[in-house]
Design a protein around this motif. Structure first.
Motif, PDB file in Angstrom:
ATOM      1  N   ALA A 124       2.469   5.444   5.887  1.00  0.00           N
ATOM      2  CA  ALA A 124       2.242   4.003   5.782  1.00  0.00           C
ATOM      3  C   ALA A 124       3.551   3.244   5.997  1.00  0.00           C
ATOM      4  N   ALA A 125       4.640   3.764   5.465  1.00  0.00           N
ATOM      5  CA  ALA A 125       5.947   3.135   5.658  1.00  0.00           C
ATOM      6  C   ALA A 125       6.353   3.191   7.134  1.00  0.00           C
ATOM      7  N   ASN A 126       6.052   4.314   7.794  1.00  0.00           N
ATOM      8  CA  ASN A 126       6.343   4.440   9.221  1.00  0.00           C
ATOM      9  C   ASN A 126       5.520   3.437  10.024  1.00  0.00           C
ATOM     10  N   ALA A 127       4.244   3.308   9.691  1.00  0.00           N
ATOM     11  CA  ALA A 127       3.392   2.323  10.360  1.00  0.00           C
ATOM     12  C   ALA A 127       3.932   0.923  10.128  1.00  0.00           C
ATOM     13  N   CYS A 128       4.402   0.681   8.939  1.00  0.00           N
ATOM     14  CA  CYS A 128       4.974  -0.626   8.589  1.00  0.00           C
ATOM     15  C   CYS A 128       6.172  -0.944   9.481  1.00  0.00           C
ATOM     16  N   GLU A 129       7.042   0.034   9.678  1.00  0.00           N
ATOM     17  CA  GLU A 129       8.210  -0.161  10.538  1.00  0.00           C
ATOM     18  C   GLU A 129       7.791  -0.446  11.977  1.00  0.00           C
ATOM     19  N   ASN A 130       6.785   0.294  12.453  1.00  0.00           N
ATOM     20  CA  ASN A 130       6.318   0.090  13.825  1.00  0.00           C
ATOM     21  C   ASN A 130       5.724  -1.296  14.007  1.00  0.00           C
ATOM     22  N   ILE A 131       4.947  -1.739  13.043  1.00  0.00           N
ATOM     23  CA  ILE A 131       4.354  -3.072  13.131  1.00  0.00           C
ATOM     24  C   ILE A 131       5.431  -4.139  13.049  1.00  0.00           C
ATOM     25  N   ALA A 132       6.431  -3.915  12.185  1.00  0.00           N
ATOM     26  CA  ALA A 132       7.536  -4.872  12.075  1.00  0.00           C
ATOM     27  C   ALA A 132       8.288  -4.987  13.396  1.00  0.00           C
ATOM     28  N   SER A 133       8.496  -3.853  14.084  1.00  0.00           N
ATOM     29  CA  SER A 133       9.199  -3.923  15.369  1.00  0.00           C
ATOM     30  C   SER A 133       8.342  -4.638  16.411  1.00  0.00           C
ATOM     31  N   GLY A 134       7.026  -4.478  16.335  1.00  0.00           N
ATOM     32  CA  GLY A 134       6.141  -5.229  17.220  1.00  0.00           C
ATOM     33  C   GLY A 134       6.243  -6.721  16.965  1.00  0.00           C
ATOM     34  N   GLY A 135       6.336  -7.091  15.693  1.00  0.00           N
ATOM     35  CA  GLY A 135       6.509  -8.500  15.348  1.00  0.00           C
ATOM     36  C   GLY A 135       7.812  -9.059  15.883  1.00  0.00           C
ATOM     37  N   GLU A 136       8.865  -8.227  15.844  1.00  0.00           N
ATOM     38  CA  GLU A 136      10.149  -8.664  16.389  1.00  0.00           C
ATOM     39  C   GLU A 136      10.060  -8.875  17.900  1.00  0.00           C
ATOM     40  N   LEU A 137       9.338  -7.985  18.572  1.00  0.00           N
ATOM     41  CA  LEU A 137       9.162  -8.139  20.021  1.00  0.00           C
ATOM     42  C   LEU A 137       8.389  -9.413  20.344  1.00  0.00           C
ATOM     43  N   LEU A 138       7.354  -9.691  19.557  1.00  0.00           N
ATOM     44  CA  LEU A 138       6.604 -10.930  19.770  1.00  0.00           C
ATOM     45  C   LEU A 138       7.484 -12.143  19.507  1.00  0.00           C
ATOM     46  N   TRP A 178       0.825  -1.208   0.000  1.00  0.00           N
ATOM     47  CA  TRP A 178       0.000   0.000   0.000  1.00  0.00           C
ATOM     48  C   TRP A 178       0.858   1.257   0.000  1.00  0.00           C
ATOM     49  N   ALA A 179       1.962   1.230   0.720  1.00  0.00           N
ATOM     50  CA  ALA A 179       2.867   2.382   0.730  1.00  0.00           C
ATOM     51  C   ALA A 179       3.450   2.612  -0.666  1.00  0.00           C
ATOM     52  N   ALA A 180       3.811   1.527  -1.348  1.00  0.00           N
ATOM     53  CA  ALA A 180       4.337   1.648  -2.706  1.00  0.00           C
ATOM     54  C   ALA A 180       3.275   2.183  -3.661  1.00  0.00           C
ATOM     55  N   LEU A 181       2.049   1.704  -3.505  1.00  0.00           N
ATOM     56  CA  LEU A 181       0.960   2.185  -4.346  1.00  0.00           C
ATOM     57  C   LEU A 181       0.720   3.674  -4.120  1.00  0.00           C
ATOM     58  N   ALA A 182       0.730   4.103  -2.856  1.00  0.00           N
ATOM     59  CA  ALA A 182       0.544   5.521  -2.548  1.00  0.00           C
ATOM     60  C   ALA A 182       1.667   6.352  -3.147  1.00  0.00           C
ATOM     61  N   SER A 183       2.869   5.833  -3.083  1.00  0.00           N
ATOM     62  CA  SER A 183       4.007   6.541  -3.678  1.00  0.00           C
ATOM     63  C   SER A 183       3.850   6.662  -5.184  1.00  0.00           C
ATOM     64  N   ASN A 184       3.415   5.589  -5.824  1.00  0.00           N
ATOM     65  CA  ASN A 184       3.198   5.612  -7.279  1.00  0.00           C
ATOM     66  C   ASN A 184       2.085   6.567  -7.675  1.00  0.00           C
ATOM     67  N   ALA A 185       1.157   6.817  -6.746  1.00  0.00           N
ATOM     68  CA  ALA A 185       0.046   7.733  -7.014  1.00  0.00           C
ATOM     69  C   ALA A 185       0.392   9.158  -6.594  1.00  0.00           C
ATOM     70  N   ASN A 186       1.688   9.418  -6.374  1.00  0.00           N
ATOM     71  CA  ASN A 186       2.174  10.744  -5.972  1.00  0.00           C
ATOM     72  C   ASN A 186       1.554  11.221  -4.662  1.00  0.00           C
ATOM     73  N   LEU A 187       1.382  10.320  -3.737  1.00  0.00           N
ATOM     74  CA  LEU A 187       0.878  10.639  -2.405  1.00  0.00           C
ATOM     75  C   LEU A 187       2.005  10.394  -1.406  1.00  0.00           C
ATOM     76  N   ALA A 188       3.018  11.244  -1.473  1.00  0.00           N
ATOM     77  CA  ALA A 188       4.235  11.045  -0.686  1.00  0.00           C
ATOM     78  C   ALA A 188       3.957  11.022   0.816  1.00  0.00           C
ATOM     79  N   GLY A 189       3.082  11.900   1.300  1.00  0.00           N
ATOM     80  CA  GLY A 189       2.788  11.945   2.731  1.00  0.00           C
ATOM     81  C   GLY A 189       2.131  10.668   3.215  1.00  0.00           C
ATOM     82  N   VAL A 190       1.161  10.193   2.433  1.00  0.00           N
ATOM     83  CA  VAL A 190       0.472   8.950   2.783  1.00  0.00           C
ATOM     84  C   VAL A 190       1.456   7.787   2.739  1.00  0.00           C
ATOM     85  N   SER A 191       2.281   7.769   1.718  1.00  0.00           N
ATOM     86  CA  SER A 191       3.266   6.705   1.573  1.00  0.00           C
ATOM     87  C   SER A 191       4.241   6.697   2.746  1.00  0.00           C
ATOM     88  N   ALA A 192       4.699   7.877   3.145  1.00  0.00           N
ATOM     89  CA  ALA A 192       5.655   7.960   4.255  1.00  0.00           C
ATOM     90  C   ALA A 192       5.021   7.499   5.565  1.00  0.00           C
TER      91      ALA A 192
END
Length: 88
Positions: free
Chosen positions: A48-62, A32-46
Motif C-alpha cells: 500500500a505504501a508503494n502504491a501510495c508513492e506511485n500515485i504521488a509521483s503520478g500527481g507530481e507529473l500531472l 490504510w497503510a498505517a492501519l495495515a501496519s498496526n494490524a501486523n500486516l507488514a506485506g499489505v502495508s508495504a
C-alpha cells in the motif's frame, strides 16, 4: 472524456482536478497503510505504501502538466501555435 477542439484552460483545469483527486487518494492510502501496519500486516502495508508513492509521483507529473499548460496559456505555444489567452 475527451472532446475535439479542447482549449488549454479546460485541459489545465481537468488535469488540476485529477491531480487533486490523486492527492486525496494518497492521503487515504497512507492511512490504510498505517492501519495495515498496526494490524501486523507488514506485506499489505508495504504494498500500500508503494502504491501510495506511485500515485504521488503520478500527481507530481500531472502538476508538471498543469504548470506547462499555464505557461503556454500565458506565453503562447512554441512557434506561435495559435494559443488564445483568455483573461479570467
Amino acid at each position: 472524456m475527451c472532446r475535439e477542439g479542447i482549449d488549454l484552460v479546460t485541459l489545465k483545469v481537468a488535469l488540476k482536478h485529477s491531480a487533486e483527486r490523486l492527492q486525496k487518494e494518497v492521503d487515504h492510502l497512507r492511512q490504510w497503510a498505517a492501519l495495515a501496519s498496526n494490524a501486523n500486516l507488514a506485506g499489505v502495508s508495504a504494498r500500500a505504501a508503494n502504491a501510495c508513492e506511485n500515485i504521488a509521483s503520478g500527481g507530481e507529473l500531472l502538476g508538471a502538466c498543469v504548470r506547462e499548460l499555464a505557461e503556454l496559456q500565458v506565453g503562447g505555444a512554441p512557434g506561435g501555435g495559435g494559443v488564445t489567452i483568455t483573461p479570467v
